[in-house]
Design a protein around this motif. Sequence first.
Motif, short mmCIF file in Angstrom:
data_model
loop_
_atom_site.label_atom_id
_atom_site.label_comp_id
_atom_site.label_asym_id
_atom_site.label_seq_id
_atom_site.Cartn_x
_atom_site.Cartn_y
_atom_site.Cartn_z
N GLN A 1 0.84 -1.19 0.00
CA GLN A 1 0.00 0.00 0.00
C GLN A 1 0.88 1.24 0.00
N VAL A 2 0.40 2.28 -0.68
CA VAL A 2 1.13 3.54 -0.70
C VAL A 2 1.35 4.01 0.74
N ASP A 3 2.57 4.44 1.02
CA ASP A 3 3.03 4.91 2.33
C ASP A 3 3.32 3.79 3.32
N SER A 4 3.17 2.53 2.88
CA SER A 4 3.56 1.43 3.77
C SER A 4 5.08 1.29 3.78
N LEU A 5 5.60 0.62 4.80
CA LEU A 5 7.05 0.46 4.98
C LEU A 5 7.41 -1.00 4.80
N LEU A 6 8.24 -1.29 3.81
CA LEU A 6 8.66 -2.64 3.50
C LEU A 6 10.02 -2.92 4.13
N MET A 7 10.12 -4.02 4.85
CA MET A 7 11.37 -4.45 5.50
C MET A 7 11.93 -3.36 6.42
N GLU A 8 11.01 -2.54 6.96
CA GLU A 8 11.39 -1.46 7.87
C GLU A 8 12.40 -0.51 7.24
N ARG A 9 12.34 -0.40 5.91
CA ARG A 9 13.33 0.43 5.22
C ARG A 9 12.75 1.20 4.04
N TYR A 10 11.93 0.55 3.19
CA TYR A 10 11.51 1.14 1.94
C TYR A 10 10.07 1.67 2.06
N ARG A 11 9.91 2.99 1.99
CA ARG A 11 8.61 3.64 2.09
C ARG A 11 7.99 3.72 0.69
N ILE A 12 6.86 3.04 0.47
CA ILE A 12 6.24 2.97 -0.84
C ILE A 12 5.64 4.31 -1.21
N VAL A 13 6.03 4.81 -2.42
CA VAL A 13 5.54 6.10 -2.90
C VAL A 13 4.38 5.92 -3.87
N GLY A 14 4.49 4.94 -4.76
CA GLY A 14 3.43 4.73 -5.74
C GLY A 14 3.77 3.60 -6.67
N VAL A 15 2.85 3.31 -7.57
CA VAL A 15 3.00 2.24 -8.55
C VAL A 15 3.48 2.85 -9.87
N VAL A 16 4.52 2.27 -10.45
CA VAL A 16 5.03 2.79 -11.72
C VAL A 16 4.84 1.82 -12.87
N GLY A 17 4.43 0.59 -12.59
CA GLY A 17 4.23 -0.38 -13.66
C GLY A 17 3.82 -1.72 -13.10
N PHE A 66 7.07 -0.81 -7.98
CA PHE A 66 6.75 0.34 -7.15
C PHE A 66 7.92 1.32 -7.15
N GLN A 67 7.61 2.58 -6.92
CA GLN A 67 8.62 3.55 -6.55
C GLN A 67 8.61 3.66 -5.03
N ALA A 68 9.79 3.66 -4.42
CA ALA A 68 9.88 3.74 -2.96
C ALA A 68 11.04 4.63 -2.57
N ARG A 69 10.98 5.11 -1.34
CA ARG A 69 12.06 5.92 -0.80
C ARG A 69 12.83 5.09 0.21
N ASP A 70 14.15 5.10 0.09
CA ASP A 70 15.01 4.37 1.02
C ASP A 70 15.20 5.21 2.27
N THR A 71 14.57 4.80 3.37
CA THR A 71 14.60 5.59 4.61
C THR A 71 15.92 5.48 5.36
N HIS A 72 16.84 4.63 4.89
CA HIS A 72 18.17 4.56 5.51
C HIS A 72 18.98 5.81 5.20
N PHE A 73 18.46 6.65 4.30
CA PHE A 73 19.13 7.90 3.95
C PHE A 73 18.17 9.05 4.25
#
Length: 657
Positions: free
Chosen positions: A22-38, A46-53
């Motif tokens: 789901q959008v804004d969910s956190l995968l593996m306590e690291r990757y914040r889902i931004v949206g679906v790209v394909g 999915f596009q996601a943001r790496d929260t380790h940075f």
Amino acid sequence: MADTKQFDNKLTTDSAGSSGLQVDSLLMERYRIVGVVGGGGMGTVFQARDTHFPEAKRLVAIKEMITPHGDAGQRTAMLKTFQREANILAALSHPAIPKIFDFFVTDSRAYLVMEYINGSDLDALMGRTRTLPVEKVVDWGIELCDVLDYLHSHKPQPIVFRDMKPANIMIDSLGKVRLIDFGIAKIFEGDKDKKHTMIGTEGYSAPEQYRGDVTPLSDVYGLGATLHHVLTRKDPRVEPPFSFHERPIASFNPQVPPPLIAAVDRALAQKPEERFQSCSEMKITLEQIRSSRGTGSMRPIGTDMLAGAVPGTMPQSGKPRTDFFEQGGDKLEAIQPRWKFKTEDEIRTSPAIYRNMVYVGSYDSNMWALNLEDGKMVWKFPTGAGIASSPAVDGTTKLTYFGSEDNIMYAADSMTGRLVWTYHTKGKIRSSPRIAHNHVFFGSDDGMLYALAANNGRFLWQYEAGISIRTRPFVTNDVIIFGADDGSIYGLELAGKRKWVYRAKRGINSSPQVDLKNNICFIGSFDGYLYALDANSGFTLWRFRTNGPIVSSPCLSVDTVYFGSADGVLYAVNTDSGKERWQFACEKPIIGSPTIAGNAVYVGGTDNHFYCLDLKTGKMLWKYKTDGQITSTPAAGDNIIVFGSMDHTVYAMPTVG
């Protein structure tokens, strides 16, 4: 190409009916889902943001594969296929291949975390445009040949891509090709008697692929089918198999030159032995076609697309055109160059002046040394490919240093052109060298920043950025600063150890400039910002936003930084506050970098004009029109300013008092 991508914010659902990420969910306590790209039948990207940075917006692409719950054997086979893709990608290092960061399995899903590519696939790009410039298609064809040749030459075993088609080709925000979806790529075993499953995409797959006989020449056919589709807009998936000869390119696109038609037709030969026998051979043919049309892969990065115009060939009238000194609208006197020198191809690099000589590289593969007074040739040195690296001259060693797209850094005697040493990298050298501390510092498309001994080229150290480095490093007594294509700006110790890194939102082709008195680094980014960073820590002091990507490198006066933008404006900004002092608008993007000489700032534009502006007010003093776009940074000598143009010519102009 638009920089904005629309995301689908709905939940994903697997074949069993359960919700996926789901959008804004956190995968593996690291990757914040931004949206679906394909997505496709096996899962979603999915596009996601790496929260380790947390201090930088590091985006990644996450490819999710949903495996069936009931059939353990099918689940195992699908996981094996997915992991094979991960293993293949992990072993590869090429600018056109996305990097892999992570692979993991959770419950009924497997995930592949990869480099996020901001751009559009070629299939979607064709859907948004009626035609694409032939020159750009040739450029992309050359880049695809290069990456396929890399795969076919991979050690210890070659790799066949097997699914070449527009949907698997991304055009990134720099206008460069990126090959995606290695799901059916396969290690080529070379056993002619071994049959493989017919796999690929109908219409693009070679005849032998349908029989299970897949070789690197099958990728040659797939590339030919892709180029045919792009040039004619006739989708082979809805046509009878192997019927390209029934849809001649010339009938659908009269702009395509006969040599290009012949090359595509050869790639589409039914019999493998009648095709190009390697992607390397096909690449050479396409490069010859490009050269004969006067175009090249290092045209200003997206210049025409940034301007919203359709790219075309440069005017080749051969007749000099002049404008006039202008002041208050009055034409005071015609301006003419002191001298002009014609090379054999486009000049995209910036000249260097040393004593009574001018050094400039051309895409004709030559480094030219000219007499500063009259422009007559003193010597020229041929390299193995086009030169997109500007030279640097060292008065201590009396050597001139320059890189080439043949992957080699050269050092030649400045007076005679005699070769003194060379150093081979694993990628094209488009970064210009910097000479400091008896070292030569430069980057390469192999993702490395190199430090060599200036006198003999001995390797000292290298720093891996992991992506192409095309900026000229700036070196102080304490730090080496350079930018990379992923938007990273690095500060290294003189011994090559990283001190700091700053992440811009998009790639860096602008070379840094440092105010040594105040210890401030200025550098532009494709995200449209000029950044002012503390040179020792990378801490942001301020940033200035323009309305287009910044490829132009900044230059400095006492308290002002000057730089161009793809929005067509040259800006003058206060170095302390980041407040604008003045701006000067051109007709088209400013890709080249300005130079200060006396009380004026000089800059070339992609509108073919070379401008002289008052340093303090930005008022135009004069302009001169050439027959080509100007991406070259001018070099200033005593009462003379020298620059190159895409019309193959070096110009020497008088400076103002």
